[in-house]
Design a protein around this motif. Sequence first.
Motif, mmCIF file in Angstrom:
data_model
loop_
_atom_site.group_PDB
_atom_site.id
_atom_site.type_symbol
_atom_site.label_atom_id
_atom_site.label_comp_id
_atom_site.label_asym_id
_atom_site.label_seq_id
_atom_site.Cartn_x
_atom_site.Cartn_y
_atom_site.Cartn_z
ATOM 1 N N HIS A 1 12.765 -8.003 15.220
ATOM 2 C CA HIS A 1 13.685 -7.620 15.288
ATOM 3 C C HIS A 1 14.398 -7.765 13.976
ATOM 4 C CE1 HIS A 1 15.467 -6.022 19.241
ATOM 5 N NE2 HIS A 1 14.443 -6.989 20.065
ATOM 6 N N PRO B 1 18.893 -1.088 15.826
ATOM 7 C CA PRO B 1 18.359 -0.767 14.109
ATOM 8 C C PRO B 1 17.350 -0.512 14.282
ATOM 9 C CG PRO B 1 19.235 -3.017 14.567
ATOM 10 C CD PRO B 1 19.990 -2.179 15.952
ATOM 11 N N HIS C 1 21.048 -4.427 19.779
ATOM 12 C CA HIS C 1 19.345 -4.206 19.025
ATOM 13 C C HIS C 1 18.617 -2.896 19.231
ATOM 14 C CE1 HIS C 1 20.593 -8.152 18.620
ATOM 15 N NE2 HIS C 1 20.229 -8.754 19.851
ATOM 16 N N THR D 1 21.615 -6.547 3.733
ATOM 17 C CA THR D 1 20.794 -6.580 3.920
ATOM 18 C C THR D 1 20.264 -7.862 4.287
ATOM 19 O OG1 THR D 1 19.899 -4.570 3.657
ATOM 20 C CG2 THR D 1 18.356 -6.078 4.446
ATOM 21 N N SER E 1 20.077 -11.584 12.675
ATOM 22 C CA SER E 1 19.045 -11.294 13.470
ATOM 23 C C SER E 1 18.193 -12.327 13.905
ATOM 24 C CB SER E 1 18.812 -9.754 13.259
ATOM 25 O OG SER E 1 17.463 -9.593 13.678
ATOM 26 N N LEU F 1 26.443 -9.693 13.219
ATOM 27 C CA LEU F 1 25.857 -9.005 12.230
ATOM 28 C C LEU F 1 26.275 -7.676 12.246
ATOM 29 C CD1 LEU F 1 22.241 -8.031 12.239
ATOM 30 C CD2 LEU F 1 22.212 -7.673 14.807
ATOM 31 N N VAL G 1 19.702 -1.294 8.141
ATOM 32 C CA VAL G 1 20.725 -1.765 7.594
ATOM 33 C C VAL G 1 20.595 -0.052 6.481
ATOM 34 C CG1 VAL G 1 22.135 -2.771 5.378
ATOM 35 C CG2 VAL G 1 20.631 -3.389 7.938
ATOM 36 N N VAL H 1 16.109 -5.049 11.338
ATOM 37 C CA VAL H 1 17.110 -4.569 11.095
ATOM 38 C C VAL H 1 17.334 -4.564 9.355
ATOM 39 C CG1 VAL H 1 19.123 -6.167 10.759
ATOM 40 C CG2 VAL H 1 18.707 -6.097 12.089
ATOM 41 N N CYS I 1 26.383 -5.600 9.055
ATOM 42 C CA CYS I 1 25.109 -4.000 8.371
ATOM 43 C C CYS I 1 25.685 -3.017 8.128
ATOM 44 C CB CYS I 1 24.854 -3.342 9.871
ATOM 45 S SG CYS I 1 23.566 -4.687 10.534
ATOM 46 N N ALA J 1 22.595 -9.575 6.974
ATOM 47 C CA ALA J 1 22.235 -9.373 8.555
ATOM 48 C C ALA J 1 20.322 -9.635 9.092
ATOM 49 C CB ALA J 1 21.746 -7.612 8.614
#
Length: 212
Positions: A93, A142, A139, A194, A201, A185, A101, A97, A189, A197
């Motif tokens: 994850h 992304p 989720h 980045t 995550s 988050l 982003v 992300v 984003c 984020a």
Amino acid sequence: MTALEPVPRRLLRDRAYDALLEAIVSGELSPGQKLSDAQLAEQLGLSRAPVRQALARLADERLVVSKPQSYTRVAPVVEQEIRDALAVVRALHALAVREAVPRLTEAHLTRMRDANDAFVRALDAEDASAAIAADDALHAVPIEVCGNRALAETIGRYTPLLRRLERRRFSGAAARASAARHDALIAACAAGATDEAVELSGEIWGGLELTG
């Protein structure tokens, strides 16, 4: 109302899987409980074939254990297996992300905000299943945007093993922290931050850590 009620006769294998997964995650089917494909098929209003297919998928995901010609049971909660799965899912994850982003559009961010709004409503209604679905939707953005099929398939492979953890968290007061982290988050984003984020995550998925 229980998870093991008759389901519409479309996408039968997937419908059977969804119903059985929900029953396992909710505890309606408890760890160690013996499973009969004939009995489950009757409860779900299906033939045995899609139920067997669903059980085979759940076995592959380590939520069901079986011995041919002997037994099929709900798998016990094996903490090391869950920790291993969580480490993989958390890392992937974060990678999703990081890759997503720079590519997120306002439409993508709106989807994430809408999903978190649905998440909060589910918490207000004390509906853990709806909270899990809304969390998935957030989720998923992304994951979709990063475009890495191997990443998406691996997350999909190991996430079911975490469902019992998610349900426990989303049934308690700690779930409010998840909603706040979701907001943070999304803000990171939107700002194109980045690294922030990615860190958020990790915090979100780290909140599922086993305790005790």
